[in-house]
Design a protein around this motif. Sequence first.
Motif, PDB file in Angstrom:
ATOM      1  N   ARG A  12      -8.171   4.751  -7.196  1.00 18.49           N
ATOM      2  CA  ARG A  12      -7.348   4.718  -5.982  1.00 18.49           C
ATOM      3  C   ARG A  12      -8.129   5.066  -4.725  1.00 18.49           C
ATOM      4  O   ARG A  12      -8.011   4.395  -3.689  1.00 18.49           O
ATOM      5  CB  ARG A  12      -6.172   5.681  -6.134  1.00 18.49           C
ATOM      6  N   ASP A  13      -8.918   6.125  -4.785  1.00 20.68           N
ATOM      7  CA  ASP A  13      -9.602   6.587  -3.577  1.00 20.68           C
ATOM      8  C   ASP A  13     -10.588   5.548  -3.046  1.00 20.68           C
ATOM      9  O   ASP A  13     -10.683   5.337  -1.828  1.00 20.68           O
ATOM     10  CB  ASP A  13     -10.325   7.901  -3.844  1.00 20.68           C
ATOM     11  N   VAL A  26      -8.537   2.739  -1.376  1.00 19.20           N
ATOM     12  CA  VAL A  26      -8.066   3.134  -0.043  1.00 19.20           C
ATOM     13  C   VAL A  26      -9.207   3.063   0.969  1.00 19.20           C
ATOM     14  O   VAL A  26      -9.027   2.618   2.106  1.00 19.20           O
ATOM     15  CB  VAL A  26      -7.448   4.546  -0.096  1.00 19.20           C
ATOM     16  N   GLN A  27     -10.390   3.465   0.552  1.00 18.62           N
ATOM     17  CA  GLN A  27     -11.559   3.404   1.435  1.00 18.62           C
ATOM     18  C   GLN A  27     -11.870   1.959   1.829  1.00 18.62           C
ATOM     19  O   GLN A  27     -12.160   1.659   3.000  1.00 18.62           O
ATOM     20  CB  GLN A  27     -12.760   4.035   0.749  1.00 18.62           C
ATOM     21  N   ALA A  36       0.852  -1.198   0.000  1.00 18.94           N
ATOM     22  CA  ALA A  36       0.000   0.000   0.000  1.00 18.94           C
ATOM     23  C   ALA A  36       0.887   1.247   0.000  1.00 18.94           C
ATOM     24  O   ALA A  36       0.796   2.106   0.885  1.00 18.94           O
ATOM     25  CB  ALA A  36      -0.939  -0.015   1.198  1.00 18.94           C
ATOM     26  N   GLU A  58      -3.064   7.525   4.516  1.00 22.80           N
ATOM     27  CA  GLU A  58      -4.418   7.090   4.870  1.00 22.80           C
ATOM     28  C   GLU A  58      -4.458   5.663   5.415  1.00 22.80           C
ATOM     29  O   GLU A  58      -5.408   5.287   6.122  1.00 22.80           O
ATOM     30  CB  GLU A  58      -5.336   7.149   3.639  1.00 22.80           C
ATOM     31  N   LEU A  59      -3.457   4.868   5.083  1.00 27.34           N
ATOM     32  CA  LEU A  59      -3.432   3.462   5.499  1.00 27.34           C
ATOM     33  C   LEU A  59      -2.241   3.161   6.398  1.00 27.34           C
ATOM     34  O   LEU A  59      -1.810   2.016   6.510  1.00 27.34           O
ATOM     35  CB  LEU A  59      -3.397   2.558   4.266  1.00 27.34           C
ATOM     36  N   LEU A  63       0.178   2.668  -5.349  1.00 36.90           N
ATOM     37  CA  LEU A  63      -1.237   3.049  -5.388  1.00 36.90           C
ATOM     38  C   LEU A  63      -1.505   4.146  -6.412  1.00 36.90           C
ATOM     39  O   LEU A  63      -2.636   4.306  -6.865  1.00 36.90           O
ATOM     40  CB  LEU A  63      -1.704   3.498  -4.003  1.00 36.90           C
ATOM     41  N   VAL A 118       1.066   4.749   2.261  1.00 41.51           N
ATOM     42  CA  VAL A 118       0.319   6.005   2.165  1.00 41.51           C
ATOM     43  C   VAL A 118      -0.265   6.376   3.525  1.00 41.51           C
ATOM     44  O   VAL A 118      -0.612   5.508   4.326  1.00 41.51           O
ATOM     45  CB  VAL A 118      -0.795   5.932   1.100  1.00 41.51           C
ATOM     46  N   ILE A 172      -9.789  -0.707   1.761  1.00 43.20           N
ATOM     47  CA  ILE A 172      -8.733  -1.237   2.632  1.00 43.20           C
ATOM     48  C   ILE A 172      -8.889  -0.663   4.035  1.00 43.20           C
ATOM     49  O   ILE A 172      -8.766  -1.373   5.043  1.00 43.20           O
ATOM     50  CB  ILE A 172      -7.340  -0.905   2.069  1.00 43.20           C
ATOM     51  N   GLY A 173      -9.164   0.627   4.120  1.00 47.23           N
ATOM     52  CA  GLY A 173      -9.334   1.262   5.417  1.00 47.23           C
ATOM     53  C   GLY A 173     -10.463   0.651   6.229  1.00 47.23           C
ATOM     54  O   GLY A 173     -10.356   0.491   7.444  1.00 47.23           O
TER      55      GLY A 173
END
Length: 212
Positions: free
Chosen positions: A40-41, A44-45, A29, A110-111, A34, A108, A47-48
């Motif tokens: 991508r967004d 990420v959502q 990640a 966010e993760l 990514l 990243v 995975i989050g």
Amino acid sequence: MHQASGMAVPDTVAEMCRPRTTAVLVYDAQAGILAHVRDRDRLVQQIGAVLQAARAAGVAVLYVRHVSLPLSHMGVAALRTAMAWQRKSRPDEVTQAFPPDAPQTQIVEELAPSAGEPVFDKLGMSALVGTPVEAVLRDRGVTTVVLVGAVLEIGIEPTARHAADLGFLPVVVEEACGVVDAEAAQRSIASLDYSLLSYRCSTEDVLHAFEQ
């Protein structure tokens, strides 16, 4: 859940993903990877959401990231791989794509790993080659490895295959696995399905399983 030889043998993905015997493996990640996946967004959502549910349920979370050696230490296979991925015709034309400290190599924001979640560096495609991941999973009594991250058709497929060969139950969370080439990704999914040794589910499925 089946019973055999004193063991509980799961029948469904939900039963495989019991929090006490499951780990989430976040694959590559990284900023520089990514950046190339589709949507991508949204990825990420997804995975989050898996990470949030795993942490709430006490499921172990591990990360792997791809790094590359300095040119002075690349061998034959590393140079051939770099030439292929960088579309170069000569070894002296390649660059070190993922130095450990480079911005593109970092997970990243966010993760980002939560406190104590390890990040293991790897040189190849399988997350289980040259890393302590297998030892960590076995020491925790993990039987199921939930795979999220990027890229499905490049590194997640061989990791799922390797995990199955080592006696784990690999579960690919399809919505939480990034794709670069949609056709190649479908071939990877079809191949994993055909092997009957890997399993897949939706993000919602794994969230419900972690709530058990």
